[in-house]
Motif scaffolding. Sequence first.
Motif, PDB file in Angstrom:
ATOM      1  N   ILE A  26       0.825  -1.207   0.000  1.00 33.66           N
ATOM      2  CA  ILE A  26       0.000   0.000   0.000  1.00 33.66           C
ATOM      3  C   ILE A  26       0.861   1.260   0.000  1.00 33.66           C
ATOM      4  CG2 ILE A  26      -1.864  -1.203   1.181  1.00 33.66           C
ATOM      5  CD1 ILE A  26      -1.205   0.447   3.700  1.00 33.66           C
ATOM      6  N   THR A  27       2.095   1.160   0.528  1.00 34.32           N
ATOM      7  CA  THR A  27       2.997   2.309   0.496  1.00 34.32           C
ATOM      8  C   THR A  27       3.348   2.661  -0.942  1.00 34.32           C
ATOM      9  OG1 THR A  27       3.925   1.707   2.659  1.00 34.32           O
ATOM     10  CG2 THR A  27       5.211   3.216   1.303  1.00 34.32           C
ATOM     11  N   ALA A  28       3.614   1.644  -1.748  1.00 34.98           N
ATOM     12  CA  ALA A  28       3.882   1.883  -3.168  1.00 34.98           C
ATOM     13  C   ALA A  28       2.674   2.536  -3.834  1.00 34.98           C
ATOM     14  CB  ALA A  28       4.227   0.565  -3.861  1.00 34.98           C
ATOM     15  N   ASP A  29       1.482   2.071  -3.495  1.00 39.21           N
ATOM     16  CA  ASP A  29       0.262   2.650  -4.060  1.00 39.21           C
ATOM     17  C   ASP A  29       0.124   4.127  -3.686  1.00 39.21           C
ATOM     18  OD1 ASP A  29      -0.425   0.227  -5.170  1.00 39.21           O
ATOM     19  OD2 ASP A  29      -1.859  -0.311  -3.605  1.00 39.21           O
ATOM     20  N   ILE A  30       0.415   4.434  -2.421  1.00 40.14           N
ATOM     21  CA  ILE A  30       0.255   5.803  -1.925  1.00 40.14           C
ATOM     22  C   ILE A  30       1.109   6.780  -2.730  1.00 40.14           C
ATOM     23  CG2 ILE A  30       0.816   7.318   0.034  1.00 40.14           C
ATOM     24  CD1 ILE A  30      -0.173   4.993   1.848  1.00 40.14           C
ATOM     25  N   PHE A  31       2.325   6.390  -3.076  1.00 36.03           N
ATOM     26  CA  PHE A  31       3.223   7.282  -3.817  1.00 36.03           C
ATOM     27  C   PHE A  31       2.764   7.534  -5.255  1.00 36.03           C
ATOM     28  CE2 PHE A  31       6.527   5.684  -0.701  1.00 36.03           C
ATOM     29  CZ  PHE A  31       6.576   6.879   0.002  1.00 36.03           C
ATOM     30  N   SER A  32       1.784   6.778  -5.727  1.00 36.55           N
ATOM     31  CA  SER A  32       1.320   6.940  -7.110  1.00 36.55           C
ATOM     32  C   SER A  32       0.084   7.827  -7.218  1.00 36.55           C
ATOM     33  CB  SER A  32       0.999   5.562  -7.716  1.00 36.55           C
ATOM     34  OG  SER A  32      -0.150   4.998  -7.097  1.00 36.55           O
ATOM     35  N   ILE A  33      -0.502   8.188  -6.075  1.00 35.11           N
ATOM     36  CA  ILE A  33      -1.766   8.929  -6.093  1.00 35.11           C
ATOM     37  C   ILE A  33      -1.529  10.436  -6.225  1.00 35.11           C
ATOM     38  CG2 ILE A  33      -3.928   9.378  -4.886  1.00 35.11           C
ATOM     39  CD1 ILE A  33      -3.536   6.463  -5.773  1.00 35.11           C
ATOM     40  N   LYS A  34      -2.073  11.029  -7.288  1.00 33.86           N
ATOM     41  CA  LYS A  34      -1.973  12.475  -7.502  1.00 33.86           C
ATOM     42  C   LYS A  34      -3.026  13.204  -6.666  1.00 33.86           C
ATOM     43  CE  LYS A  34       1.222  12.543 -10.804  1.00 33.86           C
ATOM     44  NZ  LYS A  34       0.856  12.928 -12.175  1.00 33.86           N
ATOM     45  N   ASP A  35      -2.731  14.428  -6.320  1.00 31.52           N
ATOM     46  CA  ASP A  35      -3.661  15.250  -5.538  1.00 31.52           C
ATOM     47  C   ASP A  35      -4.812  15.704  -6.428  1.00 31.52           C
ATOM     48  OD1 ASP A  35      -4.904  16.849  -3.713  1.00 31.52           O
ATOM     49  OD2 ASP A  35      -3.406  18.449  -3.764  1.00 31.52           O
ATOM     50  N   ASP A  36      -6.045  15.391  -6.035  1.00 33.87           N
ATOM     51  CA  ASP A  36      -7.199  15.788  -6.847  1.00 33.87           C
ATOM     52  C   ASP A  36      -7.669  17.203  -6.533  1.00 33.87           C
ATOM     53  OD1 ASP A  36      -8.207  15.349  -4.341  1.00 33.87           O
ATOM     54  OD2 ASP A  36      -9.872  14.064  -4.961  1.00 33.87           O
ATOM     55  N   LYS A  37      -6.996  17.872  -5.604  1.00 37.76           N
ATOM     56  CA  LYS A  37      -7.374  19.232  -5.238  1.00 37.76           C
ATOM     57  C   LYS A  37      -6.279  20.244  -5.591  1.00 37.76           C
ATOM     58  CE  LYS A  37     -10.530  18.068  -1.464  1.00 37.76           C
ATOM     59  NZ  LYS A  37     -10.637  16.643  -1.775  1.00 37.76           N
ATOM     60  N   GLY A  38      -5.266  19.792  -6.281  1.00 33.38           N
ATOM     61  CA  GLY A  38      -4.180  20.687  -6.641  1.00 33.38           C
ATOM     62  C   GLY A  38      -3.087  19.952  -7.384  1.00 33.38           C
ATOM     63  N   ASP A  39      -1.944  20.594  -7.524  1.00 33.48           N
ATOM     64  CA  ASP A  39      -0.814  19.977  -8.221  1.00 33.48           C
ATOM     65  C   ASP A  39      -0.062  19.023  -7.301  1.00 33.48           C
ATOM     66  OD1 ASP A  39      -1.412  21.491 -10.464  1.00 33.48           O
ATOM     67  OD2 ASP A  39      -0.100  23.158  -9.821  1.00 33.48           O
ATOM     68  N   GLY A  40       0.706  18.144  -7.924  1.00 35.03           N
ATOM     69  CA  GLY A  40       1.576  17.269  -7.158  1.00 35.03           C
ATOM     70  C   GLY A  40       0.895  16.011  -6.650  1.00 35.03           C
ATOM     71  N   PHE A  41       1.551  15.379  -5.669  1.00 33.30           N
ATOM     72  CA  PHE A  41       1.070  14.111  -5.137  1.00 33.30           C
ATOM     73  C   PHE A  41       0.375  14.311  -3.794  1.00 33.30           C
ATOM     74  CE2 PHE A  41       4.188  12.936  -8.223  1.00 33.30           C
ATOM     75  CZ  PHE A  41       3.752  11.720  -8.744  1.00 33.30           C
ATOM     76  N   LEU A  42      -0.627  13.488  -3.543  1.00 39.62           N
ATOM     77  CA  LEU A  42      -1.449  13.628  -2.346  1.00 39.62           C
ATOM     78  C   LEU A  42      -0.652  13.419  -1.058  1.00 39.62           C
ATOM     79  CD1 LEU A  42      -4.186  14.070  -1.049  1.00 39.62           C
ATOM     80  CD2 LEU A  42      -4.707  11.647  -1.426  1.00 39.62           C
ATOM     81  N   VAL A  43       0.294  12.470  -1.067  1.00 34.94           N
ATOM     82  CA  VAL A  43       1.038  12.161   0.151  1.00 34.94           C
ATOM     83  C   VAL A  43       1.761  13.394   0.690  1.00 34.94           C
ATOM     84  CG1 VAL A  43       3.151  11.421  -1.053  1.00 34.94           C
ATOM     85  CG2 VAL A  43       2.637  10.514   1.233  1.00 34.94           C
TER      86      VAL A  43
END
Length: 484
Positions: free
Chosen positions: A237-254
């Motif tokens: 799940i850690t690998a998955d987390i690093f792939s998720i983009k922020d849906d409220k702005g630029d960059g990654f959600l983490v």
Amino acid sequence: MLFYAARFAVSTISQIVQYFEQEKVMAPVSRIGLSGLAVMGQNLALNIAEKGFPISVYNRTTSKVDETVERAKQEGNLPLYGFHDPESFVNSIQKPRVIIMLVKAGAPVDQTIKTLSGYLEKGDCIIDGGNEWYENTERREKAMAELGLLYLGMGVSGGEEGARHGPSLMPGGSFEAYKYIEDILLKVAAQVPDSGPCLIAEAYDVLKSVGKLSNEELRNVFSEWNKGELLSFLIEITADIFSIKDDKGDGFLVDKVLDKTGMKGTGKWTVQQAADLSVAAPTIASSLDARFLSGLKEERVEAAKVFKSSGFENVLSDQTVDKKKLIDDVRQALYASKICSYAQGMNLIRAKSIEKGWDLKLGELARIWKGGCIIRAIFLDRIKKAYDRNADLANLLVDPEFAKEIVERQSAWRRVVCLAINSGISTPGMSSSLAYFDSYRRDRLPANLVQAQRDYFGAHTYERIDTTGSFHTEWFKIAQQSKI
């Protein structure tokens, strides 16, 4: 003749239905009941129904009942029945009744027991599936026994996905109560093949802060790690987390998630038990401390300003590292630290088992955790085999295979800890794990000086290495005489 028989049958059925309606009594329709329909409760109920066991559900907030019933329809018209009042809920369950509670630990559990027990009969059973302190479970088991009811505590691990598709279930308490639902639990629990999170965050911090790895690189690293010795749910799940983009702005959600860790109390319970039983658990304790410190977000922000204005320089900017070498070193350090963490946890479980006379089989526990549970990992196979080889193993560190692996990885482990220290990065889990290993592997520690000090200031006595018995020395008098 058949006509009259049919008329009689119809008349009898009508009378039965009328009786149930008038008396507000419902014919038992379910094999089991579940009270508490937050996400975990809903998903476990749907799991049970999907496995072919009709289940009744109840929640104080009735909208949760309706929501669960609707989900059961949408997910395959599953045999799940909802009730808005506790009496109808209890009466809908076949005798002897079995009801699983999935409510918040503490007072809500006692309140739910009080509500349900008013409609239960002798021989019925309540199962607490929440994260509850075991002494509360023991207290409730005794109280229920006085009412003629059975009580079982059952840890449910694996999160909402595990609850829906196969959690790790850990029942404890009345064996008679367990036999009531053994058939259900065996089908509902995670199915694993069998022959008969703090540490990860530290690895991330070193790779990102010192190695300057991007989120894309981190995703690739953790994905690769999940194909080898570190294969586990948490690495996946850690690998998955690093792939998720922020849906409220630029960059990654983490990168937008506040660095402030929540907790439910299980870590604190674990450390308290370790202290009560005099079991060394520094990796677990340091993980808890890290959570406490993360909670001081506002203080940390101000502290960063103070130290920066006082001349503290960012030592990270001067670091030049070989990324490939760093990634491999961190992998080895994480694995070695993980061995120490599990060694401490297993020692704690064994100590409590001895104190309570539970006769727990540590290898079997490792097997149970292989599926459904959030700590599920290929690593648990190794632990089971270690205890299969030697059920009386004093510590996982001295199992021949684990000992060999940790020695092979110690150089990389030390490099990572030293690099983190020199870079101003805290790695409490890895550092305390290394200290645990270094203390455990030494046949002589500086505790002799500590005991001498205790005898000096408090006359606590000491033992000697060359003879048996307890001794006390007048350290102060001797020291004063030598100064004359």
